[in-house]
Design a protein around this motif. Sequence first.
Motif, PDB file in Angstrom:
ATOM      1  N   ALA A  76       0.946  -1.293   0.148  1.00 41.93           N
ATOM      2  CA  ALA A  76      -0.023   0.012  -0.098  1.00 41.93           C
ATOM      3  C   ALA A  76       0.757   1.205  -0.009  1.00 41.93           C
ATOM      4  N   ALA A  77       1.952   1.270   0.627  1.00 39.24           N
ATOM      5  CA  ALA A  77       2.786   2.259   0.445  1.00 39.24           C
ATOM      6  C   ALA A  77       3.814   2.418  -0.737  1.00 39.24           C
ATOM      7  N   GLY A  78       3.508   1.464  -1.642  1.00 38.56           N
ATOM      8  CA  GLY A  78       4.262   1.538  -2.934  1.00 38.56           C
ATOM      9  C   GLY A  78       5.767   1.120  -2.968  1.00 38.56           C
ATOM     10  N   THR A  79       5.799   0.142  -1.786  1.00 39.99           N
ATOM     11  CA  THR A  79       7.311  -0.587  -1.671  1.00 39.99           C
ATOM     12  C   THR A  79       7.429  -1.574  -2.349  1.00 39.99           C
ATOM     13  N   ALA A  80       8.598  -1.687  -3.093  1.00 37.30           N
ATOM     14  CA  ALA A  80       8.694  -3.196  -3.724  1.00 37.30           C
ATOM     15  C   ALA A  80       8.871  -4.323  -2.512  1.00 37.30           C
ATOM     16  N   LYS A  81       8.272  -5.384  -3.026  1.00 41.18           N
ATOM     17  CA  LYS A  81       8.512  -6.630  -2.467  1.00 41.18           C
ATOM     18  C   LYS A  81       9.130  -7.604  -3.124  1.00 41.18           C
ATOM     19  N   THR A  82      10.358  -8.038  -2.790  1.00 40.73           N
ATOM     20  CA  THR A  82      11.039  -8.900  -3.441  1.00 40.73           C
ATOM     21  C   THR A  82      10.907 -10.404  -2.718  1.00 40.73           C
ATOM     22  N   SER A  83      10.325 -10.770  -1.677  1.00 41.66           N
ATOM     23  CA  SER A  83      10.293 -11.753  -1.145  1.00 41.66           C
ATOM     24  C   SER A  83       9.124 -11.977  -0.209  1.00 41.66           C
ATOM     25  N   LYS A  84       8.491 -12.772   0.450  1.00 43.24           N
ATOM     26  CA  LYS A  84       7.272 -13.021   1.310  1.00 43.24           C
ATOM     27  C   LYS A  84       7.781 -12.165   2.575  1.00 43.24           C
ATOM     28  N   PRO A  85       6.927 -11.418   3.067  1.00 41.55           N
ATOM     29  CA  PRO A  85       7.192 -10.820   4.409  1.00 41.55           C
ATOM     30  C   PRO A  85       7.293 -12.028   5.425  1.00 41.55           C
ATOM     31  N   ALA A  86       7.972 -11.721   6.581  1.00 40.23           N
ATOM     32  CA  ALA A  86       7.895 -12.938   7.529  1.00 40.23           C
ATOM     33  C   ALA A  86       6.606 -13.455   7.930  1.00 40.23           C
ATOM     34  N   ALA A  87       5.701 -12.678   8.381  1.00 42.40           N
ATOM     35  CA  ALA A  87       4.322 -13.041   8.647  1.00 42.40           C
ATOM     36  C   ALA A  87       3.602 -13.885   7.863  1.00 42.40           C
ATOM     37  N   ALA A  88       3.739 -13.450   6.689  1.00 40.21           N
ATOM     38  CA  ALA A  88       3.092 -14.397   5.401  1.00 40.21           C
ATOM     39  C   ALA A  88       3.791 -15.376   5.187  1.00 40.21           C
ATOM     40  N   ALA A  89       5.242 -15.629   5.401  1.00 41.29           N
ATOM     41  CA  ALA A  89       5.818 -16.655   4.914  1.00 41.29           C
ATOM     42  C   ALA A  89       5.273 -18.006   5.870  1.00 41.29           C
ATOM     43  N   ASN A  90       4.851 -17.675   7.230  1.00 47.42           N
ATOM     44  CA  ASN A  90       4.421 -18.510   8.113  1.00 47.42           C
ATOM     45  C   ASN A  90       2.847 -19.108   7.895  1.00 47.42           C
ATOM     46  N   ALA A  91       2.217 -18.258   7.117  1.00 45.91           N
ATOM     47  CA  ALA A  91       0.808 -18.597   6.823  1.00 45.91           C
ATOM     48  C   ALA A  91       0.496 -19.235   5.487  1.00 45.91           C
ATOM     49  N   CYS A  92       1.670 -19.005   4.625  1.00 46.21           N
ATOM     50  CA  CYS A  92       1.502 -19.401   3.337  1.00 46.21           C
ATOM     51  C   CYS A  92       1.814 -20.861   2.874  1.00 46.21           C
ATOM     52  N   ALA A  93       1.039 -21.458   2.340  1.00 46.08           N
ATOM     53  CA  ALA A  93       1.475 -22.766   1.807  1.00 46.08           C
ATOM     54  C   ALA A  93       2.651 -23.112   0.760  1.00 46.08           C
ATOM     55  N   ASP A  94       3.050 -23.890   0.586  1.00 50.60           N
ATOM     56  CA  ASP A  94       4.388 -24.290  -0.305  1.00 50.60           C
ATOM     57  C   ASP A  94       3.598 -23.967  -1.786  1.00 50.60           C
ATOM     58  N   LEU A  95       4.422 -23.497  -2.573  1.00 51.87           N
ATOM     59  CA  LEU A  95       3.445 -23.155  -3.965  1.00 51.87           C
ATOM     60  C   LEU A  95       3.859 -24.277  -5.151  1.00 51.87           C
ATOM     61  N   SER A  96       4.438 -25.252  -4.518  1.00 50.62           N
ATOM     62  CA  SER A  96       4.567 -26.377  -5.548  1.00 50.62           C
ATOM     63  C   SER A  96       3.364 -26.804  -6.202  1.00 50.62           C
ATOM     64  N   GLY A  97       2.367 -26.873  -5.372  1.00 53.75           N
ATOM     65  CA  GLY A  97       1.015 -27.284  -5.967  1.00 53.75           C
ATOM     66  C   GLY A  97       0.501 -26.210  -7.031  1.00 53.75           C
ATOM     67  N   VAL A  98       0.677 -25.043  -6.876  1.00 55.23           N
ATOM     68  CA  VAL A  98       0.318 -24.074  -8.075  1.00 55.23           C
ATOM     69  C   VAL A  98       1.359 -24.289  -9.311  1.00 55.23           C
ATOM     70  N   ILE A  99       2.638 -24.464  -8.984  1.00 55.09           N
ATOM     71  CA  ILE A  99       3.453 -24.501  -9.964  1.00 55.09           C
ATOM     72  C   ILE A  99       3.183 -26.044 -10.755  1.00 55.09           C
ATOM     73  N   ASN A 100       2.949 -26.785 -10.500  1.00 55.98           N
ATOM     74  CA  ASN A 100       2.499 -28.172 -10.891  1.00 55.98           C
ATOM     75  C   ASN A 100       1.074 -28.607 -11.284  1.00 55.98           C
ATOM     76  N   SER A 101       0.211 -27.786 -11.093  1.00 63.63           N
ATOM     77  CA  SER A 101      -1.260 -28.043 -11.399  1.00 63.63           C
ATOM     78  C   SER A 101      -1.381 -27.355 -12.930  1.00 63.63           C
ATOM     79  N   THR A 102      -2.473 -27.925 -13.354  1.00 66.91           N
ATOM     80  CA  THR A 102      -2.988 -27.399 -14.581  1.00 66.91           C
ATOM     81  C   THR A 102      -4.409 -27.121 -14.510  1.00 66.91           C
ATOM     82  N   GLY A 103      -5.420 -26.570 -15.389  1.00 65.09           N
ATOM     83  CA  GLY A 103      -6.613 -26.492 -15.616  1.00 65.09           C
ATOM     84  C   GLY A 103      -7.118 -26.290 -14.143  1.00 65.09           C
ATOM     85  N   ALA A 104      -8.545 -26.768 -13.684  1.00 69.94           N
ATOM     86  CA  ALA A 104      -9.172 -26.340 -12.797  1.00 69.94           C
ATOM     87  C   ALA A 104      -8.463 -26.639 -11.371  1.00 69.94           C
ATOM     88  N   ALA A 105      -7.383 -27.377 -11.321  1.00 73.65           N
ATOM     89  CA  ALA A 105      -6.662 -28.001 -10.158  1.00 73.65           C
ATOM     90  C   ALA A 105      -5.841 -26.562  -9.692  1.00 73.65           C
TER      91      ALA A 105
END
Length: 761
Positions: A76-105
């Motif tokens: 919101a402040a216009g600051t570039a994000k180059t990686s996940k904030p620490a708080a978000a990192a704990n809440a976010c799942a591994d993205l391998s599911g996104v990378i390896n999925s297709t279609g509806a999945a």
Amino acid sequence: MLGAAAFLSLGLLAPQSQAAPVGVTAPGAGNLRGASAPRAIPVPKSPDAISANPRFRLSSQDGTEETGPRPAPTSAAGTAKTSKPAAAANACADLSGVINSTGAALVQQLKALPQITCTYPLFNLTGENARKAFREDQMVTVANALRDNSATYAGDNSTATGQLVLFLRAGYYVQDNNAATVGDYGTPLATAARGALDAYFASPRSKDVTDANGEILNEVVTLIDSTHEAGRYAGVVKWMLGSYNGTWPGQMNLSMQHVEWVVDNAFKAKNDARGWRAALKADPTIVDTWAGFITRNEDQLNRLDVVSNVGRYLGNVLDVPELKERVRPFLKDLINRYPNVGPTAPITMNLGWYTRQYDKNNCAAYAICDLGQRVLPAVLPIQHTCTPGLKIRAQDMSPGQLASTCTSLVGQDAYFHRIIGDKGAIPGDVNTDLEVVAFDDYTQYALYAWAIYNIDVDNGGMYEEGNPAVPGNQARFIAHEASWLRPEFQIWNLNHEYTHYLDGRFNMHGDFDAGMTTPTIWWVEGIAENISFGYRNERNADAIAEAARRTYKLSDLFDTVYGQEEDPEVNSNRVYRWGFLAVRYMLQKHPADMETVLGKYRTGDWAGARTFLKQTIGTRYDADFETWLTNDCATNDCGPLPDATPPATTIPLCTGGDIRQFEQNCRRDGLAATTGNYSYHFVYLPAGVKQLKITSGGGTGNADLYYGGGSWATPTGFLAKSANAGNGETLTIDNPPSGWVYFTLAATQGFSGVTLSTQSK
């Protein structure tokens, strides 16, 4: 780079980097009715400033989505994000599911991410993961999902709309930087993306002025830029311009900031590839709304505000011929409605710059023919005289800074002649006076220098030689302080540009245009870099790094001209760094050839110099140049600059057999020492000697001179020293003691062939 100092300056939004090309017909300096500007030599940009702000533009944004994208979405402040904030990192799942999925999945995996920030690492994908995630069919799947999701958009992220938008943004970003890996994007994705954006903006809740909607809207606005669809969504931009006011909450305000990317890149698109100009012509009232956006929100004008950031691009409409008459009165009103200095300077001076760019020789239509004269006293109030022929005009320099600048320039004059020799000024050259103009930082330079001095500002400064044959001609170096180096004080490229003045006066016949009739840039910029680094005793790390790449042959460098390479960074390397290397090599290895070339430059025999370089020398030195790059540059920092003016050989040679011992007035030639070692010497002085002068010069390497009085002199024990770059050193000792006195040449770098002399009276 700017920090708190930004808010102390008069205005902080610089005209964008697409300034008028050097030498175009443009309003004159001071009086904007003038003819074309004098030809001038641009200053290389600061690598530090470029890395901090790649396009030298100062606003709430520091890059563009496609041509210079941020590495990740903005907060919101216009600051570039180059990686996940620490708080978000704990809440976010591994993205391998996104990378390896297709279609509806794939869609399901994205929607399952607990928050928008979980998508941020997608912007960093490379290689096979980038291809799997963002190939076109994957992007089409998510774009269609965003279309369907938007049908029930509730004005917030309750249905994970943001995760879908950010996936698309990441895909465009990664593909833009890794197209060979990800693959091309074509009609299927363009069609699907339009469907997604159409559906989102068709939703009534997309116009909710709330932080919840703004969190999504600011990313969707950026997606307009990513998809290159500015023309199709000109109505959205018009709605935002017409609706915006100071009560918009933070996330909605951020969405307004991102409009800057959309309109900036849309205007720059070749052949109106984004359809923006066509959209403006189809609905000219967008221009009216844009002007109203500025005046309606004028209370927000305060340097880095969103109104100045977005409002300044209204000036681009002058480049749409069908709308020029419509926008002229708006620009005249806006430029003169608010002060040209202070918080409103970014909007007034930027819009003024656009009139220079796109409505040349028509300053009267905007009542700004005297704009430069108006702002000059307020912007550059300090005037200081170093010598009768050297003056400084500055925005904000202390007495100490003025004095140190004068000292630097006066000392450089002697150093230049020590390296080049001194055959006197070019006959007919009357450029005896130089004015150094120093703005407080790049932003101030870019805001005002174009108006005051009628120059381009897409550079690190400008040296204007004018016509050196005209009595009273004012040579001028227009510069800015290196704000990124503070608290250290430095005028960016001061010594580089002062070399241009000296080179033009003592080496290059006629004016700058005359010297450009054949390729001379290898010398013009190469000697400026060599003198600047040599005088300041600094290592040119960038040039040494380039030497290891062995990119160019010496014979090719003799052909260097400005703008030769398509990539600006590649061209900068060739002009400045390889110019440094070519000149360094020629001065070290072939001084007689350089004297021949300079002899022709001094008489204006440009064709003769060109023939000598390309035919007499030709490719003869290419192999040795490559060896020199590999050996000398790698092991000895490209070696030192040789002195052209050793101590006067009219001083007789010393007669004693001990090479350490001097008489009161004699010299010894061919002195040498390896790096870290010393050449010790002494002289006997009878009572009554009032002054002893010890001088060294000539040869190669870097020998510093130390005086110890009645004791041996070393770098850790001395009474006086002279430690310039190279071997040219002088010590003058008043009222020395009688008896034996001692002095030493210390090898900062191994030296040889040095002449050392003593003179007493």
